[in-house]
Design a protein around this motif. Sequence first.
Motif, short mmCIF file in Angstrom:
data_model
loop_
_atom_site.label_atom_id
_atom_site.label_comp_id
_atom_site.label_asym_id
_atom_site.label_seq_id
_atom_site.Cartn_x
_atom_site.Cartn_y
_atom_site.Cartn_z
N ILE A 111 0.87 -1.19 0.00
CA ILE A 111 0.00 0.00 0.00
C ILE A 111 0.90 1.24 0.00
O ILE A 111 1.63 1.49 0.96
N LYS A 112 0.85 2.00 -1.09
CA LYS A 112 1.73 3.16 -1.24
C LYS A 112 0.98 4.47 -1.46
O LYS A 112 1.47 5.54 -1.11
N THR A 113 -0.19 4.39 -2.09
CA THR A 113 -0.94 5.60 -2.44
C THR A 113 -2.39 5.44 -2.00
O THR A 113 -2.84 4.35 -1.60
N ILE A 114 -3.15 6.51 -2.14
CA ILE A 114 -4.56 6.48 -1.78
C ILE A 114 -5.33 5.49 -2.64
O ILE A 114 -6.30 4.87 -2.19
N ASN A 115 -4.90 5.32 -3.88
CA ASN A 115 -5.58 4.36 -4.76
C ASN A 115 -5.43 2.92 -4.28
O ASN A 115 -6.28 2.08 -4.55
N ASP A 116 -4.34 2.66 -3.55
CA ASP A 116 -4.11 1.31 -3.05
C ASP A 116 -5.02 0.95 -1.87
O ASP A 116 -5.04 -0.21 -1.43
N LEU A 117 -5.77 1.95 -1.36
CA LEU A 117 -6.63 1.70 -0.21
C LEU A 117 -7.97 1.08 -0.59
O LEU A 117 -8.74 0.67 0.29
N ALA A 118 -8.27 1.03 -1.87
CA ALA A 118 -9.55 0.46 -2.32
C ALA A 118 -9.69 -0.98 -1.82
O ALA A 118 -8.81 -1.82 -2.03
N GLY A 119 -10.79 -1.24 -1.13
CA GLY A 119 -11.07 -2.57 -0.63
C GLY A 119 -10.31 -2.95 0.63
O GLY A 119 -10.46 -4.06 1.13
N LYS A 120 -9.51 -2.02 1.17
CA LYS A 120 -8.74 -2.29 2.38
C LYS A 120 -9.48 -1.75 3.61
O LYS A 120 -10.34 -0.89 3.51
N ILE A 121 -9.11 -2.27 4.77
CA ILE A 121 -9.63 -1.74 6.04
C ILE A 121 -8.61 -0.75 6.57
O ILE A 121 -7.45 -1.10 6.82
N VAL A 122 -9.05 0.49 6.71
CA VAL A 122 -8.13 1.59 7.03
C VAL A 122 -8.49 2.18 8.39
O VAL A 122 -9.60 2.65 8.61
N GLY A 123 -7.53 2.17 9.29
CA GLY A 123 -7.75 2.70 10.62
C GLY A 123 -7.73 4.22 10.64
O GLY A 123 -6.86 4.86 10.05
N ALA A 124 -8.70 4.80 11.35
CA ALA A 124 -8.77 6.25 11.54
C ALA A 124 -9.20 6.49 12.99
O ALA A 124 -9.57 5.56 13.70
N VAL A 125 -9.13 7.74 13.42
CA VAL A 125 -9.50 8.09 14.79
C VAL A 125 -10.80 8.88 14.78
O VAL A 125 -10.93 9.86 14.04
N ALA A 126 -11.75 8.46 15.58
CA ALA A 126 -13.04 9.13 15.66
C ALA A 126 -12.86 10.58 16.09
O ALA A 126 -12.13 10.88 17.03
N GLY A 127 -13.50 11.50 15.35
CA GLY A 127 -13.42 12.91 15.67
C GLY A 127 -12.29 13.64 14.97
O GLY A 127 -12.26 14.87 14.98
N TYR A 128 -11.36 12.93 14.35
CA TYR A 128 -10.27 13.56 13.62
C TYR A 128 -10.75 13.91 12.20
O TYR A 128 -11.68 13.32 11.68
N SER A 129 -10.08 14.86 11.60
CA SER A 129 -10.43 15.30 10.25
C SER A 129 -9.39 14.79 9.25
O SER A 129 -8.18 14.86 9.50
N TYR A 130 -9.88 14.31 8.13
CA TYR A 130 -9.00 13.78 7.09
C TYR A 130 -9.27 14.41 5.73
O TYR A 130 -8.52 14.17 4.78
N GLY A 131 -10.34 15.21 5.63
CA GLY A 131 -10.72 15.83 4.38
C GLY A 131 -11.73 14.99 3.64
O GLY A 131 -11.66 13.75 3.64
N GLU A 132 -12.68 15.64 3.00
CA GLU A 132 -13.74 14.93 2.28
C GLU A 132 -13.19 14.10 1.12
O GLU A 132 -13.81 13.14 0.69
N HIS A 133 -12.02 14.49 0.64
CA HIS A 133 -11.34 13.71 -0.41
C HIS A 133 -11.14 12.27 0.03
O HIS A 133 -11.13 11.35 -0.80
N ILE A 134 -11.04 12.07 1.34
CA ILE A 134 -10.85 10.74 1.89
C ILE A 134 -12.14 10.20 2.50
O ILE A 134 -12.56 9.08 2.22
N THR A 135 -12.77 10.99 3.35
CA THR A 135 -13.93 10.48 4.11
C THR A 135 -15.14 10.20 3.22
O THR A 135 -15.99 9.38 3.59
N LYS A 136 -15.23 10.85 2.07
CA LYS A 136 -16.36 10.60 1.17
C LYS A 136 -15.99 9.72 -0.02
O LYS A 136 -16.77 9.58 -0.96
N ASN A 137 -14.80 9.15 0.06
CA ASN A 137 -14.36 8.21 -0.97
C ASN A 137 -14.94 6.83 -0.64
O ASN A 137 -14.52 6.17 0.31
N GLN A 138 -15.93 6.41 -1.40
CA GLN A 138 -16.65 5.19 -1.09
C GLN A 138 -15.82 3.92 -1.26
O GLN A 138 -16.22 2.85 -0.79
N SER A 139 -14.70 4.03 -1.93
CA SER A 139 -13.85 2.84 -2.10
C SER A 139 -12.95 2.60 -0.89
O SER A 139 -12.30 1.55 -0.80
N ILE A 140 -12.92 3.57 0.04
CA ILE A 140 -12.08 3.44 1.23
C ILE A 140 -12.95 3.05 2.42
O ILE A 140 -13.91 3.74 2.76
#
Length: 239
Positions: A111-140
């Motif tokens: 996993i090297k880029t954001i495109n490699d996250l498709a279909g993966k389980i990605v850990g995030a922290v509740a309440g943190y901001s990552y940008g809609e570019h990520i949070t609204k990406n349905q493949s992540i």
Amino acid sequence: MRYLFLIFLVLAFYSTTAFSTTIGSYYIPNLVIDQQQGLFIKMHNEVLRRLSLDTNLIIQPTKRTQRDFKQHKLDAYFPELLENLPKSDFIISDPFYLKKIVLFTKIGSDIKTINDLAGKIVGAVAGYSYGEHITKNQSINLDYAKNDDVNIARLMRGYIDAIIGDNTSTVAAIENSKHAELIHYDLDKPINVLAVFYVCHDSISGRTLCSSINDALEQMKLEGIIALDYASGNAKIDL
């Protein structure tokens, strides 16, 4: 009429300087520790020094800070990102910092880029901001935990495939963990860059306060104390 308007602006400015202004913030490792410690606190205190502004800084949990601002118990608060802004009646300052969103994986991961996250389980922290570019990406598939430490443990146990985090608190959590040498990340290749700013009320006094903060931030940028590079996401506060 113009003369009366100028008087009104002067009175509004006087109201933000002659009386104590209450500004809120919240704990962020290395950035906001208490009223005197943390990179953002040093920056904030320098802004106040330049404005000769008498303020009361209240540090409390994030949600309470945002709630108190909405209830007009705070005149302003920082830091904030676009994702978390109130729905109305606010204005924002010019950015004073940039938050890099970075991929964290186990050494050897493909996993090297954001495109490699498709279909993966990605850990995030509740309440943190990552940008809609990520949070609204349905493949992540974002899987939220309560903090970075939990995500680090889940990554090492194979419960998640990667972590998304930032260049400050997440990096600090990794460096303080026993798994630091087993986790790969590249701060020069962020998958998103978010602007960080103050939030003020959209009122005469709020706009005046925000304008004064902007004046101080602009001075600091001209003097090289604050430097922001949007292309790379690199940010510097030299205090």
